[in-house]
Design a protein around this motif. Structure first.
Motif, PDB file in Angstrom:
ATOM      1  N   ARG A 167       0.838  -1.209   0.000  1.00  0.00           N
ATOM      2  CA  ARG A 167       0.000   0.000   0.000  1.00  0.00           C
ATOM      3  C   ARG A 167       0.870   1.255   0.000  1.00  0.00           C
ATOM      4  N   ALA A 168       1.921   1.241   0.835  1.00  0.00           N
ATOM      5  CA  ALA A 168       2.839   2.380   0.854  1.00  0.00           C
ATOM      6  C   ALA A 168       3.541   2.507  -0.489  1.00  0.00           C
ATOM      7  N   CYS A 169       3.917   1.362  -1.062  1.00  0.00           N
ATOM      8  CA  CYS A 169       4.561   1.353  -2.380  1.00  0.00           C
ATOM      9  C   CYS A 169       3.644   1.984  -3.422  1.00  0.00           C
ATOM     10  N   TYR A 170       2.385   1.582  -3.424  1.00  0.00           N
ATOM     11  CA  TYR A 170       1.423   2.105  -4.403  1.00  0.00           C
ATOM     12  C   TYR A 170       1.224   3.608  -4.214  1.00  0.00           C
ATOM     13  N   LYS A 171       1.108   4.033  -2.953  1.00  0.00           N
ATOM     14  CA  LYS A 171       0.894   5.461  -2.666  1.00  0.00           C
ATOM     15  C   LYS A 171       2.077   6.300  -3.151  1.00  0.00           C
ATOM     16  N   LEU A 172       3.303   5.821  -2.912  1.00  0.00           N
ATOM     17  CA  LEU A 172       4.484   6.562  -3.368  1.00  0.00           C
ATOM     18  C   LEU A 172       4.562   6.579  -4.895  1.00  0.00           C
ATOM     19  N   LEU A 173       4.198   5.463  -5.528  1.00  0.00           N
ATOM     20  CA  LEU A 173       4.215   5.431  -7.000  1.00  0.00           C
ATOM     21  C   LEU A 173       3.249   6.459  -7.574  1.00  0.00           C
ATOM     22  N   LEU A 174       2.084   6.590  -6.945  1.00  0.00           N
ATOM     23  CA  LEU A 174       1.126   7.592  -7.415  1.00  0.00           C
ATOM     24  C   LEU A 174       1.712   9.000  -7.323  1.00  0.00           C
ATOM     25  N   GLU A 175       2.509   9.246  -6.285  1.00  0.00           N
ATOM     26  CA  GLU A 175       3.094  10.573  -6.106  1.00  0.00           C
ATOM     27  C   GLU A 175       4.167  10.879  -7.145  1.00  0.00           C
ATOM     28  N   THR A 176       4.681   9.859  -7.820  1.00  0.00           N
ATOM     29  CA  THR A 176       5.714  10.092  -8.841  1.00  0.00           C
ATOM     30  C   THR A 176       5.114  10.497 -10.183  1.00  0.00           C
ATOM     31  N   LEU A 177       3.819  10.334 -10.357  1.00  0.00           N
ATOM     32  CA  LEU A 177       3.212  10.561 -11.669  1.00  0.00           C
ATOM     33  C   LEU A 177       3.463  11.960 -12.227  1.00  0.00           C
TER      34      LEU A 177
END
Length: 853
Positions: free
Chosen positions: A427-437
């Protein structure tokens, strides 16, 4: 060796006092942080009878090994300890108080003062007045927490001030102790303490230490002077580690002067101090000010003449913004000489970057950050790596390096799911990936990709989308997998290889087998909304054309209604401005009508961009304005086909204006609503048409055989048929015409007309005769009923002046051919009153005879 870096460090932290707030025993986390929030709100306190301000930095966790570097930089020293505990009885109190003392011992060598906040204990013990313990009945009844903290900070100031004065007033002749960092202590064993080199080292380090104390005590100008003196002393003995610290202290004091709002990103949270130099200079020379004369004695006793001390209040001791960065570079280069000072070097880089961000000097800031990346620390835990990369990402974002910021945040995201972690944080991984967009010019709204050229690196964007799909799958959210894969296929189709197109569609089909793709908005737990992804490229639509009804079903206005044309005059206004827009083109009304209850058609020209056969399982029309039953179609388009016509049909159920807005499809298990407004380059001749009420339908059949050829072409607005009959002159024959109502509305009126054309011979009498009375008796003709209509054909011609005609005849008789029977089959009916139409009319005319042989 200091092992835990504080990535949130900024230059102004050098003037703060470090206070640790910790729980003792079992304290609910929510309750602890509720009190911690109130305590940490008291972050700056005005010193009584002075213009000085004390700044406090609170931490709820602080590694004891970092505390051992408190002599090197005093803001790293834990000077205050506040403990929070729950205690319900006198029996528990003794154990609680003992734990409090044990906690103090952990930071005992550096503590100035400490406090214990006890919640829940009432009675005789709670009523005893104590300075170091505060008793509160509950977490709700503790109004005096902030006042207690202010008193506690004042007690810290008293100790700080006494230490500052004590260190600054070393008596001449007394030996100045040598301050050390932990790893240096073994290096100074056995050194000659009487050498001049050693004494200068001691003086320089102590001078730097006093500068730290002055900065914490709110005496900015004094700290500048002490740092300057420390730099000179330490430079002369090549004491590089402490020289770096003195230079960094000089930078910190100068930053505080130039940027009173702070560099840590909390703008407005710090008090403006721009005039602090002049204010403190004025205070210094007021008679009776405590400690001032003592300070001057201390300065002169250490070899500073009166002229130098007179310049203390001048701003020339403060570094310029450009010099601040140069001194930071020098300090960092000195730290780099010591492998055990890696954390100090890293934090100095971070502080310099924050200052450069304030100065809008992005390129130089990136150099400091690049250096920070390669500083070798101990083996970091996964959590520390995540924190490190996240802070690097935030700093790069702050200086405007968005793609670099996204790169480090993506590394942090991957670190959340490292193989070495027993329970990966997907979940943390997914949240950080979204912030890289945003850093990769990528949004999750497909409309951002439908207009203009593609932005960003497609290869990196596809990789990131694949990682989002994988993280979604590991989180156990198939709907997210489908949404991200759909987005990947829709927006990156032009960049996918043939093999990648096959792989992505196979993955998509496997996910949609469990969770079909929909047009619903997906809302993530943090509130982010993922819009639907319609497959407007599977297939690609190039044109949309609304088709007129077949000739036999087109509505025809009755002549009686057309006889009187009423001209509606309106003023003509000329405007040179002509607005061309796709929206107006779409809403342009078409000059034909559709009919309620009849099947209507829309033709789309489509092609398949995929390297394999594309199956569209469900394709139908999207309309507004009229209740419309869309009849879905299934398509199978060949691989990379050219333009391919597809006809979509539907039945309007009500009357009014209908607009075709788009179409819906089901491809690879994903349901899509594709609106024409979102399709670039689609040609259309208008998408709005009028639907008129249901009309009667008449089918005509005759007793005569059909003619082999058409004697007169149809005008296009008529339905015609050609029948053939061969008669001798004077012969009579009947033509039986059957009128069948095949619609749903009754036929109420019948009109018959006849016309003879192109007749060279003289015709005697009526060529065609009929009697409508018997036929009209069957009207109104209800749906499904048949009426019969008889026409008598009588031939009586004059051949007296036509000698050549007899020679041309091929037989004994005269052939009368080409008897077109035509009917519009429809009537235009106005709105009914009590189910009976106004002016109903249905005409069936016999005419347009071609010729008579």
């Amino acid at each position: 060796k200091m092992s835990v870096p504080d990535y949130m460090q900024c230059a102004e932290d050098h003037q703060t006092l470090l206070v640790v707030v910790q729980p003792i025993g079992i304290v609910p986390e929510e309750s602890f942080f509720r009190i911690y929030k109130r305590i940490s709100a008291v972050s700056q306190v005005n010193v009584r009878d002075s213009q000085r301000v004390l700044y406090i930095r609170y931490r709820h966790h602080y590694p004891p090994e970092n505390n051992e570097w408190g002599d090197f930089q005093t803001h790293r020293k834990v000077v205050g300890l506040i403990t929070i505990t729950e205690c319900s009885s006198a029996k528990e109190w003794s154990q609680t108080f003992e734990k409090f003392h044990l906690q103090k011992e952990m930071y005992g060598s550096t503590l100035y003062d400490s406090r214990l906040f006890v919640f829940g204990l009432q009675g005789e013990i709670a009523e005893q007045p104590r300075t170091d313990v505060a008793f509160y009945p509950s977490y709700d009844e503790c109004e005096t927490v902030e006042k207690r903290i202010e008193d506690f900070i004042e007690s810290l100031f008293i100790v700080l001030e006494s230490k500052r004065l004590d260190r600054a007033t070393d008596k001449s002749g007394d030996k100045i102790p040598l301050l050390c960092v932990p790893f240096e202590k073994k290096d100074f064993v056995g050194l000659d303490t009487d050498s001049r080199h050693y004494k200068k080292r001691c003086q320089g380090r102590m001078r730097k230490h006093v500068g730290d104390l002055c900065l914490q005590a709110g005496m900015l100008q004094d700290s500048l002077v002490h740092y300057h003196m420390a730099v000179e002393l330490l430079r002369s003995v090549n004491d590089f580690l402490w020289l770096g610290a003195a230079l960094e202290g000089l930078c910190s004091a100068s930053v505080i002067y130039h940027y009173p709002g702070g560099t840590g990103g909390k703008i407005g949270s710090r008090r403006a101090q721009g005039g602090s130099l002049s204010a403190e200079a004025g205070n210094r020379h007021r008679p009776g000010k405590e400690g001032i004369s003592v300070l001057f004695c201390a300065l002169t006793s250490n070899g500073i003449n009166a002229d130098t001390s007179a310049e203390i209040g001048r701003a020339k001791n403060c570094l310029s913004p450009e010099d601040i960065i140069e001194k930071y570079k020098e300090a960092i280069s000195y730290y780099g000489k010591y492998k055990n000072a890696g954390v100090i070097e890293l934090e100095a880089c971070v502080k310099a970057v924050r200052v450069l961000a304030m100065q809008k000097r992005s390129m130089e800031a990136s150099e400091f950050l690049q250096n920070a990346v390669y500083i070798n620390l101990r083996q970091l835990s996964e959590e520390e790596k995540i924190q490190r990369y996240s802070i690097l990402s935030e700093l790069y974002e702050r200086i405007g390096f968005h793609r670099k910021s996204a790169f480090f945040k993506r590394i942090a995201a991957m670190q959340c799911a490292a193989p070495s972690i027993p329970e990966p944080g997907w979940r943390a991984c997914y949240k950080l990936l979204l912030e890289t967009l945003p850093g990769y010019s990528l949004s999750l709204d497909p409309q951002d990709f439908s207009k203009g050229t593609h932005r960003g690196w497609a290869a990196v964007q596809m990789r990131l989308l694949h990682e989002l799909v994988y993280a979604s799958r590991r989180m156990g959210n198939p709907a997210l997998c489908v949404r991200h894969l759909s987005f990947l296929l829709q927006t990156m189709l032009d960049f996918l290889s043939d093999q990648e197109k096959k792989d992505v569609t196979q993955s998509l089909e496997s996910y949609t087998a469990k969770c079909p793709g929909t047009m619903e908005v997906i809302t993530l737990p943090d509130g982010l909304k993922l819009p639907p992804v319609p497959f407007t490229k599977l297939p690609i639509v190039k044109s949309v054309k609304l088709l007129n009804l077949p000739t036999s079903l087109r509505p025809h206005k009755m002549k009686s209604l057309l006889g009187q044309n009423v001209s509606t005059k309106s003023p003509f206004i000329y405007s040179p401005i002509i607005a061309h827009s796709r929206g107006e083109e779409r809403n342009k009304k078409i000059d034909f009508q559709w009919v309620q209850g009849d099947v209507c058609e829309v033709q789309l020209m489509v092609y398949n961009p995929m390297p394999f056969e594309l199956r569209v399982e469900n394709m139908g029309l999207l309309t507004t304005g009229v209740e419309f039953e869309s009849l879905p179609a299934a398509l199978s388009l060949p691989a990379e086909s050219g333009l391919y016509p597809v006809t979509l049909v539907g039945v309007p159920q009500t009357t009014g204006q209908i607009t075709v807005n788009g179409y819906h499809t089901s491809v690879f298990g994903v349901f899509s609503d594709c609106l024409l407004d979102n399709l670039p380059g689609v040609k259309t001749n208008g998408c709005t048409v009028e639907v008129i009420p249901a009309l009667p339908r008449l089918q005509i059949s005759t007793s005569l055989p059909r003619s082999a050829h058409t004697l007169q072409p149809s005008s296009g607005d008529e339905i015609s048929t050609n029948v053939s009959v061969q008669l001798y002159n004077g012969e009579t024959q009947q033509l039986i015409i059957k009128l069948e109502n095949i619609g749903t509305e009754p036929l109420e009126k019948l009109e018959v007309t006849a016309k003879t054309v192109n007749t060279k011979e003289k015709l005697y009498g009526d060529f065609l005769t009929w009697n409508l009375e018997d036929t009209l008796c069957q009207f109104p003709l209800k749906p499904g009923k048949i009426a019969t209509f008889i026409v008598n054909i009588k031939v009586k011609l004059d051949f007296s002046c036509q000698e050549n005609l007899l020679q041309d005849l091929s037989d004994d008789g005269i052939s009368v051919s080409g008897l077109p029977l035509s009917s519009p089959f429809r009537q235009v009916v106005k709105p009914r009153v009590e189910t009976k139409p106004l002016n109903p009319q249905e005409s069936s005319k016999v005419g347009d005879f071609s010729h008579v042989k």
